[in-house]
Design an enzyme around this catalytic site. Sequence first.
Site, PDB file in Angstrom:
ATOM      1  N   LYS A 168      76.854  -3.144  48.368  1.00  0.00           N
ATOM      2  CA  LYS A 168      77.741  -3.702  47.206  1.00  0.00           C
ATOM      3  C   LYS A 168      79.258  -3.480  47.733  1.00  0.00           C
ATOM      4  O   LYS A 168      80.184  -4.221  47.419  1.00  0.00           O
ATOM      5  CB  LYS A 168      77.671  -2.735  45.969  1.00  0.00           C
ATOM      6  N   LEU A 169      79.591  -2.359  48.278  1.00  0.00           N
ATOM      7  CA  LEU A 169      80.941  -2.302  48.685  1.00  0.00           C
ATOM      8  C   LEU A 169      81.360  -3.187  49.816  1.00  0.00           C
ATOM      9  O   LEU A 169      82.753  -3.679  49.723  1.00  0.00           O
ATOM     10  CB  LEU A 169      81.212  -0.776  49.531  1.00  0.00           C
TER      11      LEU A 169
END
Length: 292
Positions: A168-169
């Site tokens: 996600k990052l």
Amino acid sequence: MKVAFLGTGLMGLPMAQRLLTADIQLIAYNRTPEKLAPLQAAGAEIVTHPRHAIRAAECIILMLTNAPAIYNVLLSDTAWQTLQGRTIIQMGTITPTESQEIRDAVVAGGGEYLEAPVLGSIPEAKAGKLSVMVGAEPEQYERHLKLLQNFGAEPLLIGPVGSAAALKLALNQLIASLTTSFALSLAFIQRQGVDVDVFMQILRDSPLYAPTFDKKLQRMLDGNYADPNFPTKHLLKDTELFISEAKSRSLDLSSIKGVRQILQTAVKMSFADDDYSSLFSVIKEWGEAMGE
């Protein structure tokens, strides 16, 4: 099964509404109680303290701002004591290290923990078309797959806890960097007197194109950043998280640090709660202010 939903902000509200639509018994908590009104009207049980939601539900979904908020809501002394036998599904954006530490605290309290961050914004959340990335053991993933399919048709098991948070990052780093690069090119061709429609025609027909460019184009041209799906302050927060986590991975972070500076300036220019495409104004106005 009763589900508690903690955090009903821009993304949390439509996600919680998806559960109500699926006739799932829902208990909701939000730090700002006014944001719970639509859920209450739709049949959700509303509580004024997170421990009440945790105590009443078997599964607790977290869509909170950051790790400190999770610790405050989930792992305070009173809340932590209620975790025995509960399943915690963390769906916000935090670092892999934070996710693993929260898992350890939840397990120590007698609960189980999965991470399931999502890619997409409000329209996808309303339609149940988010990309759901799951960090869990395979058995946990299978057991909670039906619940997660309310948010996206094909939740994907990435690996153990931490792996989905990392992915996600990485994706949000792309959001920040792609938007900044597009904004710089757009500002450049405007200053050079090149027609924007011609620029976009060439770009759309090239391998360089990303659909997010068209999503942000009109906002940038109009300088209209109101009613955001994803505010500038949240993208800055995620960029900070990416940098803090990537520092230990021996990567050159020069490019994303430049993006962070632009986002920080956007927040200082009162764009914190506006759409993150506001960084276009920073690129134009900051250069003018510096005489560049």
